[in-house]
Design an enzyme around this catalytic site. Structure first.
Site, mmCIF file in Angstrom:
data_model
loop_
_atom_site.group_PDB
_atom_site.id
_atom_site.type_symbol
_atom_site.label_atom_id
_atom_site.label_comp_id
_atom_site.label_asym_id
_atom_site.label_seq_id
_atom_site.Cartn_x
_atom_site.Cartn_y
_atom_site.Cartn_z
ATOM 1 N N PHE A 285 0.833 -1.194 0.000
ATOM 2 C CA PHE A 285 0.000 0.000 0.000
ATOM 3 C C PHE A 285 0.870 1.247 0.000
ATOM 4 O O PHE A 285 2.043 1.209 0.375
ATOM 5 C CB PHE A 285 -0.945 0.012 1.214
ATOM 6 C CG PHE A 285 -0.237 0.119 2.542
ATOM 7 C CD1 PHE A 285 -0.009 1.355 3.128
ATOM 8 C CD2 PHE A 285 0.207 -1.019 3.203
ATOM 9 C CE1 PHE A 285 0.635 1.459 4.351
ATOM 10 C CE2 PHE A 285 0.864 -0.928 4.426
ATOM 11 C CZ PHE A 285 1.081 0.317 5.005
ATOM 12 N N CYS A 286 0.292 2.348 -0.469
ATOM 13 C CA CYS A 286 0.952 3.652 -0.454
ATOM 14 C C CYS A 286 -0.140 4.713 -0.357
ATOM 15 O O CYS A 286 -1.311 4.386 -0.174
ATOM 16 C CB CYS A 286 1.834 3.849 -1.686
ATOM 17 S SG CYS A 286 0.957 3.680 -3.264
ATOM 18 N N THR A 287 0.214 5.967 -0.479
ATOM 19 C CA THR A 287 -0.740 7.040 -0.209
ATOM 20 C C THR A 287 -1.910 7.040 -1.182
ATOM 21 O O THR A 287 -3.072 7.050 -0.785
ATOM 22 C CB THR A 287 -0.039 8.408 -0.245
ATOM 23 O OG1 THR A 287 1.100 8.369 0.615
ATOM 24 C CG2 THR A 287 -0.985 9.511 0.199
ATOM 25 N N ILE B 98 -4.119 4.609 0.547
ATOM 26 C CA ILE B 98 -4.594 4.915 1.900
ATOM 27 C C ILE B 98 -5.748 5.917 1.858
ATOM 28 O O ILE B 98 -6.725 5.793 2.606
ATOM 29 C CB ILE B 98 -3.436 5.480 2.742
ATOM 30 C CG1 ILE B 98 -2.280 4.478 2.824
ATOM 31 C CG2 ILE B 98 -3.919 5.859 4.139
ATOM 32 C CD1 ILE B 98 -0.953 5.109 3.188
#
Length: 294
Positions: A176-178, A205
């Site tokens: 996952f990342c922003t 996110i």
């Protein structure tokens, strides 16, 4: 629908964009004409942006992107602010939309996981949860049980993965990342390099915050964002506690700010004693207003 004055949109889109260099001036003119501020990064492989403006201005620009420039629908994430969070309008030329530092085919990517299905995936015993963001971002918050690779930039992630291959072998890897763009490239790289069961949080996110009720959240802390809000909570409300170290740019939690190693404009727990940050100069402390970091 929010009654706040500014709409903040974050988006990326991969597409063939060979004329990106010649489009820089007209794109800049269009954004300025609409009163939109922020950063639009354009490359041969697509676009990546966070920008803010009025509802009318943002809708106009997104319509132009989809109907005239890209020619297909794009996905974006929205949040809202009472004041303009960006100080400038920039259209930047880059070789890559986001650089991993190694060749990536982009022919295969990890399997998308909808935010509503993310909790069930990361609760599984056979899943490794991998935060692909930089260390200063992770410092403010992450998913429970996630591995923090403690990397200063995205380009360090492939080598970290090779160094920890045994830890990842035989596991489903949930990344996952922003906003999702880093995972697009990283899961493609993992597929290229023999990691078959790779997943990533669709929309990142910020989409998880939008789609999953705070009461069901498996996120701890706040999410770092690349604008003057510094971070947002699960309700996408700007942080009232996070700061940036004005010397090394590391994101600081309230606990960091209480450390005896934190002196505003001089040092923080993340740069104090690090040779690359050594200096003998007075504080550079200055008001935070007007500061923008992309």
């Amino acid at each position: 629908m929010s009654d706040k004055s500014y709409v903040i949109v974050a988006f990326y889109h991969f597409f063939d964009f060979p004329e990106f260099e010649e489009m820089q001036p007209p794109l800049l003119d269009r954004l300025k004409g609409l009163g939109i501020k922020g950063s639009l990064l354009i490359t041969r492989e697509g676009v990546n942006s966070t920008m803010a403006g009025t509802r009318e201005a943002v809708d106009s620009f997104l319509t132009y992107l989809q109907t005239e420039l890209i020619g297909e629908p794009i996905v974006w994430k929205e949040s809202f602010a009472d004041t303009q969070p960006f100080g400038k309008t920039r259209v930047r030329l880059k070789k890559e939309t986001i650089s991993l530092g190694e060749p990536v085919s982009l022919t295969k990517r990890g399997e998308y996981v909808e935010p509503k299905d993310w909790n069930a995936l990361i609760r599984r015993d056979d899943v490794v949860i991998l935060d692909t963001r930089n260390d200063y971002e992770v410092n403010l918050g992450t998913f429970r049980g996630a591995i923090d690779p403690q990397i200063p930039t995205f380009k360090f992630l492939p080598q970290w993965t090779r160094d920890h291959a045994e830890q990842l072998k035989g596991k489903k890897i949930a990344t996952f990342c922003t906003g999702g763009i880093r995972c697009e490239k990283f899961t493609a790289w993992m597929q290229d390099n023999g990691f078959d069961e790779v997943y990533h949080l669709k929309g990142g996110i910020l989409q998880y915050f939008e789609d999953v009720p705070a009461s069901e959240s498996l996120w701890d802390g706040e999410c770092f964002v690349f604008d003057e809000r510094i971070a947002v909570d699960h309700n996408l409300t700007p942080s009232t506690t996070a700061l940036l170290c004005l010397y090394c740019d590391h994101a600081l939690t309230p606990e960091d700010q209480q450390s005896p190693l934190y002196e505003r404009g001089v040092s923080c727990p993340h740069c104090h004693g690090d040779p690359k940050y050594q200096h003998d100069r007075p504080s550079t402390a200055r008001p935070a207003a007007g500061r923008t970091k992309f």
